[in-house]
Scaffold this active site. Structure first.
Site, PDB file in Angstrom:
ATOM      1  N   PHE A 166       0.843  -1.197   0.000  1.00  0.00           N
ATOM      2  CA  PHE A 166       0.000   0.000   0.000  1.00  0.00           C
ATOM      3  C   PHE A 166       0.884   1.254   0.000  1.00  0.00           C
ATOM      4  O   PHE A 166       1.846   1.340   0.760  1.00  0.00           O
ATOM      5  CB  PHE A 166      -0.865  -0.038   1.264  1.00  0.00           C
ATOM      6  CG  PHE A 166      -1.822   1.100   1.436  1.00  0.00           C
ATOM      7  CD1 PHE A 166      -3.021   1.131   0.733  1.00  0.00           C
ATOM      8  CD2 PHE A 166      -1.536   2.140   2.310  1.00  0.00           C
ATOM      9  CE1 PHE A 166      -3.928   2.181   0.920  1.00  0.00           C
ATOM     10  CE2 PHE A 166      -2.434   3.184   2.497  1.00  0.00           C
ATOM     11  CZ  PHE A 166      -3.623   3.201   1.796  1.00  0.00           C
TER      12      PHE A 166
ATOM     13  N   ASN B 283      -3.321   1.539  10.763  1.00  0.00           N
ATOM     14  CA  ASN B 283      -4.140   1.971   9.633  1.00  0.00           C
ATOM     15  C   ASN B 283      -4.605   0.701   8.932  1.00  0.00           C
ATOM     16  O   ASN B 283      -3.966   0.221   8.004  1.00  0.00           O
ATOM     17  CB  ASN B 283      -3.320   2.845   8.688  1.00  0.00           C
ATOM     18  CG  ASN B 283      -4.101   3.228   7.443  1.00  0.00           C
ATOM     19  OD1 ASN B 283      -5.326   3.072   7.404  1.00  0.00           O
ATOM     20  ND2 ASN B 283      -3.411   3.705   6.424  1.00  0.00           N
ATOM     21  N   PRO B 284      -5.720   0.119   9.420  1.00  0.00           N
ATOM     22  CA  PRO B 284      -6.173  -1.154   8.840  1.00  0.00           C
ATOM     23  C   PRO B 284      -6.893  -0.909   7.510  1.00  0.00           C
ATOM     24  O   PRO B 284      -7.244   0.235   7.206  1.00  0.00           O
ATOM     25  CB  PRO B 284      -7.176  -1.645   9.892  1.00  0.00           C
ATOM     26  CG  PRO B 284      -7.739  -0.390  10.477  1.00  0.00           C
ATOM     27  CD  PRO B 284      -6.636   0.635  10.451  1.00  0.00           C
TER      28      PRO B 284
END
Ligand SMILES: C[S@@+](CC[C@H](N)C(=O)[O-])C[C@H]1O[C@@H](n2cnc3c(N)ncnc32)[C@H](O)[C@@H]1O
Length: 297
Positions: free
Chosen positions: A92, A192-193
């Site tokens: 990500f 920060n899932p």
């Protein structure tokens, strides 16, 4: 082709990227030109001319950016607060809104351990590139002991590259079962899932869908599946009085705090905006003597 002035190359690049409909053509062109010239972006201002191989490399980067490849994959780095992390396919790309989450976490850490007490114990769950743990390692006074957890083998490669040189321990595990040896001892859990509802896929820009891993984005029907697991893991890891700081989607400023409250494990639950004023993260304190969390999974 002869040597070209950076300003002229930038002007061409901005026009090309704007023409391709990209939202930040000026910033992207500057990063790509600096990358092609193998210099820091700030160096462009004091460079009079760039030679033909630089212009050719820049041209190839512009073509790829115009086709939708993220600028961070082209340069191999993402800038975040005061640091730079390595990124690429399989991980990500850090977003600026997460910077506010780190800012809050750093404030909590400073408040938790004033003076010369023991160094704080920090866990970054869902670490991805490791950017949150890396920023805390660089910015927190008092050299905190930091553990970072990631379940994706592909993302883990990037986490190790970014975190091991900074002294952070990287663990390949599902957060539900990670770090049992720290149960009840951690001062701060930050995460920060993934938090997008599955149905949001249809509304995402193609470059996000094509380049960010799905397991970093989506989290069940309501987008809260990972937060449910995170709340249970944080309740297990944190000592009474320890802090949980968790990013969420801008639509979850009601549901995320409710989920924490429903667990029975946390008090002082507050929601916070990011720098654009959008609801962005929830914080809470691990209650002492709280009943065991009852979070549906
Ligand atoms: C939105 S990304 C965040 C990455 C990084 N912390 C950041 O802020 O840029 C979420 C990350 O959580 C990881 N992840 C998802 N579910 C997980 C789980 N159950 N345990 C550990 N990591 C998980 C994903 O693989 C992904 O790397």
């Amino acid at each position: 082709m002869s040597a070209r002035r950076p300003a002229a190359l930038l002007r061409d690049g901005v026009a090309r990227l704007a023409g391709a409909g990209l939202p930040t053509p000026r910033a992207d062109a500057r990063l790509l030109l600096a990358h092609a010239a193998r210099m820091d972006p700030s160096g462009l201002a004091t460079t009079r001319e760039l030679d033909e191989p630089v212009a050719a490399r820049y041209e190839r980067l512009l073509v790829r950016r115009a086709a939708g490849e993220p600028v961070q994959h082209l340069t191999g780095v993402a800038w975040f607060r005061t640091i730079r992390v390595l990124v690429g396919p399989g991980v990500f790309i850090p977003r600026p809104e997460t910077e506010t989450v780190v800012q809050f976490a750093l404030r909590r850490l400073v408040a938790l351990r004033p003076g010369t007490g023991p160094t704080p114990l920090v866990v970054d769950l869902c670490t991805g590139s490791g950017v949150i743990a890396a920023a805390i390692a660089e910015e927190c006074p008092g050299e905190p002991r930091i553990h970072a957890v990631e379940s994706s083998a592909e993302a883990l490669v990037w986490a190790r590259r970014n975190l091991e040189p900074r002294g952070v321990r990287v663990v390949h595990a599902d957060m539900a079962e990670a770090l049992h040896e720290l149960d009840g001892r951690v001062d701060l859990v930050v995460a920060n899932p993934p938090y997008l509802p599955a149905a949001a896929a249809g509304a995402l820009p193609a470059d996000v869908l094509d380049h960010d891993p799905p397991e970093a984005l989506f989290s069940g029907e309501d987008g809260l599946d990972a937060l449910r697991v995170l709340v249970g893991a944080a309740a297990r890891l944190l000592r009474p009085g320890g802090w949980l700081v968790a990013e969420h989607d801008e639509t979850q400023d009601g549901s995320a705090p409710r989920l924490l409250a429903g667990s029975g494990a946390f008090g002082t639950i507050e929601d916070h905006p990011d720098l654009t004023g959008r609801p962005r993260f929830v914080s809470a304190v691990r209650a002492s003597g709280a009943r065991r969390p009852e979070v549906e999974e």
